[in-house]
Every structure is written in C-alpha cells, then in structure tokens.
Design a protein around this motif. Structure first.
Motif, mmCIF file in Angstrom:
data_model
loop_
_atom_site.group_PDB
_atom_site.id
_atom_site.type_symbol
_atom_site.label_atom_id
_atom_site.label_comp_id
_atom_site.label_asym_id
_atom_site.label_seq_id
_atom_site.Cartn_x
_atom_site.Cartn_y
_atom_site.Cartn_z
ATOM 1 N N MET A 258 37.140 64.071 -20.866
ATOM 2 C CA MET A 258 38.293 63.601 -21.639
ATOM 3 C C MET A 258 37.853 63.154 -23.022
ATOM 4 O O MET A 258 36.851 62.455 -23.160
ATOM 5 C CB MET A 258 38.918 62.385 -20.940
ATOM 6 N N LYS A 259 38.632 63.536 -24.021
ATOM 7 C CA LYS A 259 38.313 63.109 -25.380
ATOM 8 C C LYS A 259 39.370 62.082 -25.827
ATOM 9 O O LYS A 259 40.567 62.351 -25.743
ATOM 10 C CB LYS A 259 38.344 64.332 -26.291
ATOM 11 N N PHE A 260 38.888 60.934 -26.288
ATOM 12 C CA PHE A 260 39.794 59.864 -26.708
ATOM 13 C C PHE A 260 39.760 59.688 -28.211
ATOM 14 O O PHE A 260 38.688 59.730 -28.817
ATOM 15 C CB PHE A 260 39.361 58.516 -26.115
ATOM 16 N N LEU A 261 40.929 59.441 -28.772
ATOM 17 C CA LEU A 261 41.007 58.942 -30.135
ATOM 18 C C LEU A 261 41.451 57.494 -30.022
ATOM 19 O O LEU A 261 42.541 57.202 -29.516
ATOM 20 C CB LEU A 261 42.027 59.750 -30.959
ATOM 21 N N LEU A 262 40.590 56.582 -30.450
ATOM 22 C CA LEU A 262 40.909 55.151 -30.410
ATOM 23 C C LEU A 262 41.193 54.680 -31.832
ATOM 24 O O LEU A 262 40.338 54.788 -32.722
ATOM 25 C CB LEU A 262 39.724 54.375 -29.812
ATOM 26 N N LEU A 263 42.397 54.145 -32.041
ATOM 27 C CA LEU A 263 42.777 53.595 -33.349
ATOM 28 C C LEU A 263 42.750 52.073 -33.259
ATOM 29 O O LEU A 263 43.213 51.504 -32.263
ATOM 30 C CB LEU A 263 44.169 54.095 -33.750
ATOM 31 N N GLY A 264 42.218 51.423 -34.288
ATOM 32 C CA GLY A 264 42.096 49.961 -34.270
ATOM 33 C C GLY A 264 40.814 49.509 -33.610
ATOM 34 O O GLY A 264 40.784 48.491 -32.923
ATOM 35 N N ARG A 265 39.729 50.225 -33.859
ATOM 36 C CA ARG A 265 38.463 49.975 -33.144
ATOM 37 C C ARG A 265 37.891 48.583 -33.390
ATOM 38 O O ARG A 265 37.110 48.082 -32.591
ATOM 39 C CB ARG A 265 37.407 51.018 -33.538
ATOM 40 N N ASN A 266 38.259 47.942 -34.505
ATOM 41 C CA ASN A 266 37.683 46.616 -34.800
ATOM 42 C C ASN A 266 38.603 45.462 -34.463
ATOM 43 O O ASN A 266 38.275 44.309 -34.726
ATOM 44 C CB ASN A 266 37.287 46.539 -36.291
ATOM 45 N N GLY A 267 39.743 45.734 -33.875
ATOM 46 C CA GLY A 267 40.644 44.661 -33.465
ATOM 47 C C GLY A 267 40.152 44.036 -32.158
ATOM 48 O O GLY A 267 39.175 44.494 -31.564
ATOM 49 N N GLN A 268 40.835 42.997 -31.710
ATOM 50 C CA GLN A 268 40.427 42.317 -30.461
ATOM 51 C C GLN A 268 40.405 43.295 -29.286
ATOM 52 O O GLN A 268 39.437 43.383 -28.540
ATOM 53 C CB GLN A 268 41.412 41.205 -30.114
ATOM 54 N N VAL A 269 41.499 44.033 -29.132
ATOM 55 C CA VAL A 269 41.613 44.951 -27.995
ATOM 56 C C VAL A 269 40.782 46.204 -28.244
ATOM 57 O O VAL A 269 40.092 46.698 -27.346
ATOM 58 C CB VAL A 269 43.108 45.295 -27.731
ATOM 59 N N GLY A 270 40.825 46.712 -29.489
ATOM 60 C CA GLY A 270 40.063 47.916 -29.824
ATOM 61 C C GLY A 270 38.579 47.746 -29.570
ATOM 62 O O GLY A 270 37.906 48.650 -29.055
ATOM 63 N N PHE A 271 38.073 46.577 -29.917
ATOM 64 C CA PHE A 271 36.650 46.293 -29.727
ATOM 65 C C PHE A 271 36.284 46.418 -28.232
ATOM 66 O O PHE A 271 35.270 47.004 -27.869
ATOM 67 C CB PHE A 271 36.362 44.875 -30.239
ATOM 68 N N GLN A 272 37.137 45.877 -27.378
ATOM 69 C CA GLN A 272 36.882 45.930 -25.927
ATOM 70 C C GLN A 272 37.106 47.336 -25.372
ATOM 71 O O GLN A 272 36.450 47.747 -24.408
ATOM 72 C CB GLN A 272 37.794 44.934 -25.191
ATOM 73 N N LEU A 273 38.038 48.067 -25.990
ATOM 74 C CA LEU A 273 38.298 49.441 -25.520
ATOM 75 C C LEU A 273 37.103 50.358 -25.773
ATOM 76 O O LEU A 273 36.863 51.290 -25.000
ATOM 77 C CB LEU A 273 39.545 50.002 -26.218
ATOM 78 N N ARG A 274 36.380 50.091 -26.839
ATOM 79 C CA ARG A 274 35.193 50.931 -27.111
ATOM 80 C C ARG A 274 34.237 50.856 -25.924
ATOM 81 O O ARG A 274 33.637 51.840 -25.526
ATOM 82 C CB ARG A 274 34.491 50.445 -28.373
ATOM 83 N N ARG A 275 34.093 49.664 -25.356
ATOM 84 C CA ARG A 275 33.226 49.465 -24.192
ATOM 85 C C ARG A 275 33.859 50.076 -22.937
ATOM 86 O O ARG A 275 33.221 50.845 -22.211
ATOM 87 C CB ARG A 275 33.016 47.953 -23.989
ATOM 88 N N ALA A 276 35.143 49.754 -22.712
ATOM 89 C CA ALA A 276 35.772 50.109 -21.431
ATOM 90 C C ALA A 276 36.022 51.615 -21.286
ATOM 91 O O ALA A 276 35.960 52.152 -20.175
ATOM 92 C CB ALA A 276 37.089 49.339 -21.286
ATOM 93 N N LEU A 277 36.311 52.288 -22.415
ATOM 94 C CA LEU A 277 36.620 53.729 -22.323
ATOM 95 C C LEU A 277 35.360 54.596 -22.279
ATOM 96 O O LEU A 277 35.413 55.750 -21.827
ATOM 97 C CB LEU A 277 37.485 54.176 -23.522
ATOM 98 N N ALA A 278 34.246 54.037 -22.729
ATOM 99 C CA ALA A 278 33.023 54.842 -22.885
ATOM 100 C C ALA A 278 32.632 55.627 -21.630
ATOM 101 O O ALA A 278 32.269 56.807 -21.739
ATOM 102 C CB ALA A 278 31.872 53.954 -23.368
ATOM 103 N N PRO A 279 32.713 55.032 -20.415
ATOM 104 C CA PRO A 279 32.285 55.808 -19.239
ATOM 105 C C PRO A 279 33.228 56.960 -18.880
ATOM 106 O O PRO A 279 32.889 57.798 -18.044
ATOM 107 C CB PRO A 279 32.290 54.773 -18.105
ATOM 108 N N LEU A 280 34.396 57.003 -19.522
ATOM 109 C CA LEU A 280 35.395 58.007 -19.137
ATOM 110 C C LEU A 280 35.322 59.281 -19.973
ATOM 111 O O LEU A 280 35.959 60.281 -19.648
ATOM 112 C CB LEU A 280 36.801 57.411 -19.253
#
Ligand code: NAP
Length: 299
Positions: free
Chosen positions: A1-23
């Motif tokens: 799966m390829k993800f586009l994450l917008l808002g990578r430096n926000g509170q949630v975006g920062f955590q999503l970088r970690r949480a989505l990585a294994p997927l």
C-alpha cells in the motif's frame, strides 16, 4: 500500500508517520511542500505520489485566529478536502480525514452521535464541517474520524501549556464547564493504522464510508484534565509550583475567547468500536503514556 500523508509535522501527522510505516510506503508532506490553500499544489503532490490511501492530518487548527482569517481557514479546511476527495475518486484511492467536536454546538445533554445535526459555533468548526461535507460529496471512499481535545508529545497543546505554567506559577484558573475526552495523537494514529490494516482483508461493505466519532473513552472538563496532568507530573517527581488542588475551576464566562466553544464535546464512539472491532481506552491511559514520554523519557 502506498500512502500520501498530509500534515506530517502536526500532532497527529507526526504519530501517523510512525503508525503507518509497517503498512507500506509513506510519502509524507507538510506546508510548504504541499500547501493545502493552493489547489494545484494538492493536485501536484497526489499526481506525483499516486497513492492508494490519502491520510489528511493537515488543517487550519488555530481556533481563535480563524475568527479573523476565515478565508485561509476555509481554503485549508473546507476547499482542500473536496479537492483531495475528487482526486482520490479519479484514482480509486481512499481518503482518511480528521474532523472535530467543534462542528457541534454542545447544547445536547448526552454524547453526540454521528447522526446528530452539526451546528458550529465558530469559523474553525464551520470550515471543518464544510470540509467533511465536501469530502463526503466527492464520491471517494472515505473515513472521517471526528475527534476531540487532541494532545501529544509532539506539537503545542493544552497538556504542555499546563506543565509549563505549573512550573512558573502557583495559581491557575481553568474552565470547568466544558466537557469532553482528551485524546492522544498516538491513539488516533494507532487506530487509523488498525483500520487501514483491516482494509486489506475485510469486505469494504462492512466498513462503510462516512463519519465516525473516535476519542479516548470517559470524560472530564478542562479543569479536571489540568488537575490530572499536574497529578501525573507530581507522581513523576516533576518540580512544580502549582499544586493540582490550587487549580481554580471557573466558568467559560470568566475566560472569554474570540471563538465560542461547545460546552458538551462528548462524542459517542460506539459506531467506530462496533464497525472496526476496536477498543478505545480511558483518556487517563493516553495521558499516562504521554507524561511518561515527556517527563521520564520512557519509550
Ligand atoms: N488539536 C485538537 O485539539 C483537535 C481536536 C479535534 C480535531 N482535530 C483535528 O485533527 C486533525 C489533526 O490535528 P492536529 O492537532 O494534529 O493539528 P496540528 O498539530 O495543528 O497540525 C496541523 C498540520 O497542518 C499543517 N498545515 C497548516 N496549514 C497548512 C497548509 N496551508 N498546507 C499544508 N499543511 C498545513 C500544519 O503545518 P504547520 O505546522 O507548518 O503550520 C500542521 O503540520 C485536524 O484535522 C484537526 O482539525 C484536532
């Protein structure tokens, strides 16, 4: 799966970088590399990445400043989600987007359901509500995760303000007549990743597009949250001038701000838990975890 994450430096975006990585592969952007106020900037990034899932954690979140910058708030919060939805629809991609308790006016006496009517009290809530609608009307497969009182290790938030003030002063007034569930950015990122994981093997008909309320369980007031933060600091031997009992409970009327806030921000999360088979822990769990990370550096 390829993800586009917008808002990578926000509170949630920062955590999503970690949480989505294994997927899968995560292409993560923030302003100005992708400017949500500029439609061609959004389209350009979506074209370049060609994602299967777009996770939009970017937003204009300055609730009070939005009152005097409605055009910028509207471009980012209302128009951009519609563009993201239209681009996703063209490509058969799915969109995950975040919404807010501030779409409600807080006059209900019980927790809000996804089917309750929205009635935002300020520009931020109004622009976010319109963005939810624009995404839903785009025809793209989507989840809108509507949450409340977000805080975390990364970024500016109420928890960090209370710890900072607690080190500086021995008195603090905090509003005690607004009720909601403090929700950690890590919780939101973790449940988002769990849901995305389910997209791989579950029948999509069992997980319909739409709005889902997602917060930690339980409830408190800002005053109760401030006291819990300070108690957590004291328990971790943080040097504080402000004792939890010294936090004075005040009504909202004693702390006027440019944007009006809902008194009742409680969101009923049973649809989310039922649909995705997930459990949302009490808000105190997230608080403990964030305090451990901030104060004692426990991973
Ligand atoms: N914070 C809360 O209490 C709360 C409560 C309920 C719902 N929510 C929702 O949850 C989601 C995530 O919130 P959050 O607390 O993680 O927000 P946040 O920490 O304020 O992060 C928002 C992100 O959006 C980016 N951004 C702002 N303007 C942009 C633009 N023109 N183009 C591209 N990116 C832009 C910011 O970048 P810069 O840092 O460079 O500005 C930042 O990275 C949002 O949808 C928000 O509405 C938040």
């Amino acid at each position: 799966m390829k993800f586009l994450l917008l808002g990578r430096n926000g509170q949630v975006g920062f955590q999503l970088r970690r949480a989505l990585a294994p997927l899968g592969e995560v292409a993560a952007f923030d302003y100005p590399a992708c400017d949500l106020a500029v439609p061609d900037s959004i389209r350009g990034v979506i074209d370049a990445v060609s994602p299967d899932v777009i996770v939009n954690a970017a937003a204009y979140t300055a609730v009070d400043t939005a009152e005097t910058s409605p055009q910028l708030a509207r471009a980012i919060n209302s128009v951009a989600p519609g563009i993201i939805g239209a681009e996703a629809k063209k490509r058969g991609a799915r969109v995950i987007h975040y919404s807010t308790d501030y779409v409600y006016d807080g006059t209900k006496t019980t927790p809000y359901l996804e089917t309750d009517e929205t009635h935002p009290l300020g520009v931020y809530g109004l622009t976010k509500r319109d963005g939810d609608v624009a995404l839903m009307e785009s025809g793209a497969e989507h989840f809108v995760f509507r949450t409340s009182w977000v805080y975390g290790v990364h970024g500016a938030n109420f928890l960090k303000t209370v710890l900072r003030l607690g080190a500086q002063r021995d008195k603090l007034n905090v509003v005690a007549d607004q009720f909601g569930a403090p929700t950690s950015a890590a919780l939101l990122a973790d449940v988002t990743a769990q849901v995305v994981g389910q997209l791989r093997w579950r029948n999509p008909k069992e997980m319909p597009s739409g709005v889902y309320h997602v917060t930690a369980s339980g409830e408190t007031s800002w005053h109760g949250f401030a006291q819990a933060i300070l108690r957590g600091g004291v328990a971790r031997r943080l040097t504080l001038k402000l004792q939890p009992e010294a936090v004075r409970a005040i009504p909202t009327s004693e702390y006027p701000l440019p944007a009006q806030r809902p008194g009742n921000s409680r969101l009923d999360t049973s649809l989310f838990c039922r649909t995705f088979g997930l459990t949302l822990q009490p808000w105190q769990h997230g608080l403990d975890h964030v305090l451990d990370q901030l104060i004692t550096n426990t991973p």
